[in-house]
Design a protein around this motif. Structure first.
Motif, short mmCIF file in Angstrom:
data_model
loop_
_atom_site.label_atom_id
_atom_site.label_comp_id
_atom_site.label_asym_id
_atom_site.label_seq_id
_atom_site.Cartn_x
_atom_site.Cartn_y
_atom_site.Cartn_z
N MET A 1 -3.34 7.16 -10.44
CA MET A 1 -2.67 7.50 -11.71
C MET A 1 -1.41 8.32 -11.44
O MET A 1 -1.38 9.23 -10.65
CB MET A 1 -3.67 8.30 -12.57
N LEU A 2 -0.32 7.94 -12.13
CA LEU A 2 0.95 8.64 -12.01
C LEU A 2 1.32 9.15 -13.41
O LEU A 2 1.63 8.34 -14.29
CB LEU A 2 2.05 7.67 -11.56
N LEU A 3 1.23 10.42 -13.65
CA LEU A 3 1.53 11.05 -14.93
C LEU A 3 0.56 10.68 -16.06
O LEU A 3 0.10 11.53 -16.80
CB LEU A 3 2.95 10.75 -15.41
N TYR A 4 0.30 9.37 -16.22
CA TYR A 4 -0.55 8.87 -17.31
C TYR A 4 -1.50 7.81 -16.76
O TYR A 4 -1.15 7.12 -15.79
CB TYR A 4 0.31 8.24 -18.41
N PRO A 5 -2.65 7.64 -17.39
CA PRO A 5 -3.63 6.68 -16.87
C PRO A 5 -3.15 5.22 -16.83
O PRO A 5 -3.65 4.44 -16.04
CB PRO A 5 -4.81 6.80 -17.85
N HIS A 6 -2.16 4.86 -17.66
CA HIS A 6 -1.71 3.45 -17.65
C HIS A 6 -0.71 3.15 -16.53
O HIS A 6 -0.29 2.02 -16.37
CB HIS A 6 -1.16 3.03 -19.01
N PHE A 7 -0.30 4.19 -15.77
CA PHE A 7 0.53 3.96 -14.58
C PHE A 7 -0.37 4.15 -13.36
O PHE A 7 -0.94 5.24 -13.19
CB PHE A 7 1.68 4.96 -14.50
N ASP A 8 -0.49 3.12 -12.54
CA ASP A 8 -1.40 3.23 -11.40
C ASP A 8 -0.84 2.45 -10.20
O ASP A 8 0.22 1.83 -10.31
CB ASP A 8 -2.79 2.71 -11.80
N ILE A 9 -1.56 2.48 -9.10
CA ILE A 9 -1.14 1.76 -7.89
C ILE A 9 -2.27 0.82 -7.49
O ILE A 9 -3.43 1.26 -7.42
CB ILE A 9 -0.80 2.75 -6.76
N ASN A 10 -1.96 -0.46 -7.26
CA ASN A 10 -3.03 -1.42 -6.92
C ASN A 10 -3.24 -1.53 -5.40
O ASN A 10 -2.59 -0.82 -4.62
CB ASN A 10 -2.77 -2.78 -7.58
N ASP A 11 -4.13 -2.44 -5.00
CA ASP A 11 -4.50 -2.58 -3.59
C ASP A 11 -3.31 -2.98 -2.71
O ASP A 11 -3.30 -2.71 -1.51
CB ASP A 11 -5.60 -3.64 -3.43
N GLN A 12 -2.33 -3.65 -3.31
CA GLN A 12 -1.14 -4.04 -2.53
C GLN A 12 -0.12 -2.92 -2.42
O GLN A 12 0.95 -3.10 -1.85
CB GLN A 12 -0.47 -5.26 -3.17
N GLY A 13 -0.45 -1.78 -3.02
CA GLY A 13 0.49 -0.66 -2.99
C GLY A 13 1.59 -0.80 -4.03
O GLY A 13 2.64 -0.18 -3.91
N LEU A 15 3.07 -0.55 -7.97
CA LEU A 15 2.89 0.14 -9.25
C LEU A 15 2.36 -0.84 -10.29
O LEU A 15 2.85 -1.98 -10.37
CB LEU A 15 4.24 0.69 -9.72
N THR A 16 1.40 -0.40 -11.08
CA THR A 16 0.94 -1.22 -12.21
C THR A 16 1.19 -0.48 -13.51
O THR A 16 1.16 0.75 -13.56
CB THR A 16 -0.57 -1.56 -12.11
N VAL A 17 1.49 -1.24 -14.55
CA VAL A 17 1.64 -0.68 -15.91
C VAL A 17 0.66 -1.44 -16.80
O VAL A 17 0.71 -2.68 -16.84
CB VAL A 17 3.09 -0.84 -16.43
N GLY A 18 -0.21 -0.71 -17.44
CA GLY A 18 -1.22 -1.36 -18.29
C GLY A 18 -2.03 -2.38 -17.51
O GLY A 18 -2.43 -3.41 -18.05
N GLY A 19 -2.24 -2.12 -16.22
CA GLY A 19 -3.05 -3.01 -15.38
C GLY A 19 -2.27 -4.16 -14.75
O GLY A 19 -2.80 -4.89 -13.93
N ALA A 344 8.54 0.59 -6.70
CA ALA A 344 7.32 -0.04 -7.22
C ALA A 344 6.58 -0.86 -6.18
O ALA A 344 5.35 -0.94 -6.21
CB ALA A 344 7.67 -0.92 -8.42
N ASN A 345 7.32 -1.47 -5.23
CA ASN A 345 6.64 -2.29 -4.21
C ASN A 345 6.25 -1.48 -2.98
O ASN A 345 5.72 -2.02 -2.02
CB ASN A 345 7.52 -3.49 -3.82
N LYS A 346 6.54 -0.16 -3.00
CA LYS A 346 6.14 0.73 -1.89
C LYS A 346 5.47 1.98 -2.46
O LYS A 346 5.60 3.07 -1.91
CB LYS A 346 7.38 1.12 -1.07
N ALA A 347 4.80 1.80 -3.59
CA ALA A 347 4.31 2.95 -4.36
C ALA A 347 3.28 3.78 -3.61
O ALA A 347 3.08 4.96 -3.92
CB ALA A 347 3.74 2.47 -5.69
#
Ligand SMILES: *Cc1c(COP(=O)(O)O)cnc(C)c1O
Length: 439
Positions: A1-13, A15-19, A344-347
């Motif tokens: 989680m980055l600042l808010y729960p809807h910003f996250d980092i997936n297995d590929q590293g 950034l995700t927004v709303g999943g 975003a691609n190196k999060a």
């Protein structure tokens, strides 16, 4: 989680927004692109609706301040959720009218409404006019009379809170361009003026003290002054006042350094004060209106750019240039607004480069941030700015003839375009000169 729960980092590293993977979104929609998590927007609207009614009473209504983000889809969502809206221009009114937003839940703001603006608002049945000045009042009165109606109004009052006490506050001071100050007697004068107009239905007062306010204290200070003024007018002039609009301005967390505002706790605290103040001043509890803009949409947003160059000037600074900038987000250039950015691609990597994020305009001031710690990027990487849902899409321009980015909503793992990207043809569409004149 980055600042808010809807910003996250997936297995590929990534950034995700709303999943959803932002690298995939950048590929699908191109860059720059503004993303908005609809679930977050709806959750904020529901939070304000629930808290306003729970703490101020059933008659309370939160309005979404359109200027933070205006498009047909946001009005559709606000209407569906039962929010009101505040509009500050005939353009915002026009869009609200075209999408069938319930006119009774529209409040019309602005310190320079023209005769034509007022006519347009009367014709579309706008519920409440927030009247700024005497000239506006006279025009509205005349136009209401000629239509055989009465205009429901609030008067915008400047409570005269010293902006130096709270530096976030910049619109409620005596010397503000908005409204009528209590201190100089102009507020009382405009009340008497309104009462003498049979085509004007004075319901109460409005104040808006500023933006990015992180605690209840300034609102309580404003409420003290406003409730005392309501009581004063009631006792002196026998005016029946039913409504108090406390404006917007609740703060939003843009960076890790900023606090998280407890919306529910803040509304509860303000409501307790307003109730106590009304009792002390011997007036009935009015219907309370709130006008959150930023705190409804800001956190839901993120913007993706593509990195074009990384320029290191030894002994000075590093620049990361992106394919957008002040035309799609003028907030850093205008106010030095702080943001959180990442590659975003190196999060999942370490943020090891301190850089200035530069836009693509021919303008040194075209920056999106300075002293930003980023994962070292390369040309083609995706740079994400977080918390861009408010005052970004709505403030965008075509400076340097750069087409404005699209607005893509994300809901339950599905993305959709709600405002399309501008085309080069759009850029020429207002010109009346034949574009082939030199051929
Ligand atoms: C800008 C504005 C708002 C919204 O302010 P936020 O900081 O976005 O909550 C509300 N009311 C009025 C009159 C405004 O000018």
């Amino acid at each position: 989680m980055l600042l808010y729960p809807h910003f996250d980092i997936n297995d590929q590293g990534h950034l995700t927004v709303g999943g959803l993977d932002t690298v995939a979104l950048a590929k699908e929609y191109g860059t720059p692109v503004n993303l908005l998590d609809e679930n977050v927007v709806r959750a904020q609207m529901r939070l304000y609706l629930r808290c306003a009614k729970q703490y101020f009473g059933e008659s309370a209504l939160p309005l979404f301040a359109s200027k933070a983000l205006c498009c047909a889809e946001i009005y559709r969502i606000a209407a569906e959720e039962g929010m009101g809206i505040d509009c500050v221009s005939p353009g915002e009114l026009y869009i609200a009218d075209r999408v069938g937003f319930p006119a009774s839940r529209i409040y019309f703001h602005g310190n320079n409404k023209t005769d034509a603006d007022l006519a347009q608002a009367l014709d579309m049945g706008v519920g409440t006019f927030v009247v700024d000045n005497v000239e506006e009042l006279d025009s509205l009165h005349a136009q209401a009379l000629s239509r055989g109606t009465r205009a429901r109004i609030l008067l915008r009052i400047t409570p005269g809170i010293d902006p130096h006490t709270h530096k976030a506050i910049s619109t409620g001071g005596v010397d503000s361009k908005f409204g009528s100050p209590i201190m100089t007697g102009q507020a009382e004068a405009i009340v008497l003026h309104a009462l003498a107009c049979e085509g004007i239905d004075l319901q109460g007062f409005h104040c808006h003290i500023g933006s990015q306010i992180f605690d209840a204290e300034p609102f309580i200070e404003a409420a003290q002054i406003m409730v005392a003024f309501m009581a004063d007018m009631t006792h002196k002039h026998g005016v029946r006042l039913h409504e108090l609009n406390l404006g917007g301005g609740l703060g939003v967390r843009y960076t890790e350094k900023q606090p998280t505002l407890d919306v529910e706790g803040t509304i509860r605290t303000i409501a307790e004060s307003v109730k106590a103040l009304c009792a002390q001043n011997g007036i009935a509890m009015p219907r309370v209106i709130l006008e959150p803009g930023r705190s409804i949409v800001a956190a839901a947003g993120a913007t993706l750019y593509t990195v074009g160059s990384v320029k290191r000037i030894p002994g000075f600074k590093n620049y990361v240039s992106v394919d957008g900038g002040m035309p799609d987000n003028p907030r850093y250039a205008l106010y030095g607004s702080p943001y959180t950015a990442l590659i975003a691609n190196k999060a999942d990597r370490c943020a090891d480069l301190c850089a200035t994020i530069a836009g693509r305009c021919c303008e040194s001031g075209d920056l999106l941030g300075e002293n930003m710690m980023l994962q070292t990027p390369a040309r083609g990487d995706i740079l994400a700015m977080l918390v861009t849902g408010a005052y970004q899409h709505s403030m965008a321009s075509n400076y340097n003839k750069i087409p404005r980015p699209p607005l893509v909503m994300i809901k339950d793992g599905v993305s959709r375009v709600v405002v399309r990207r501008e085309t080069y043809e759009d850029l020429l569409s207002y010109d009346v000169t034949d574009p082939v004149f030199t051929r």
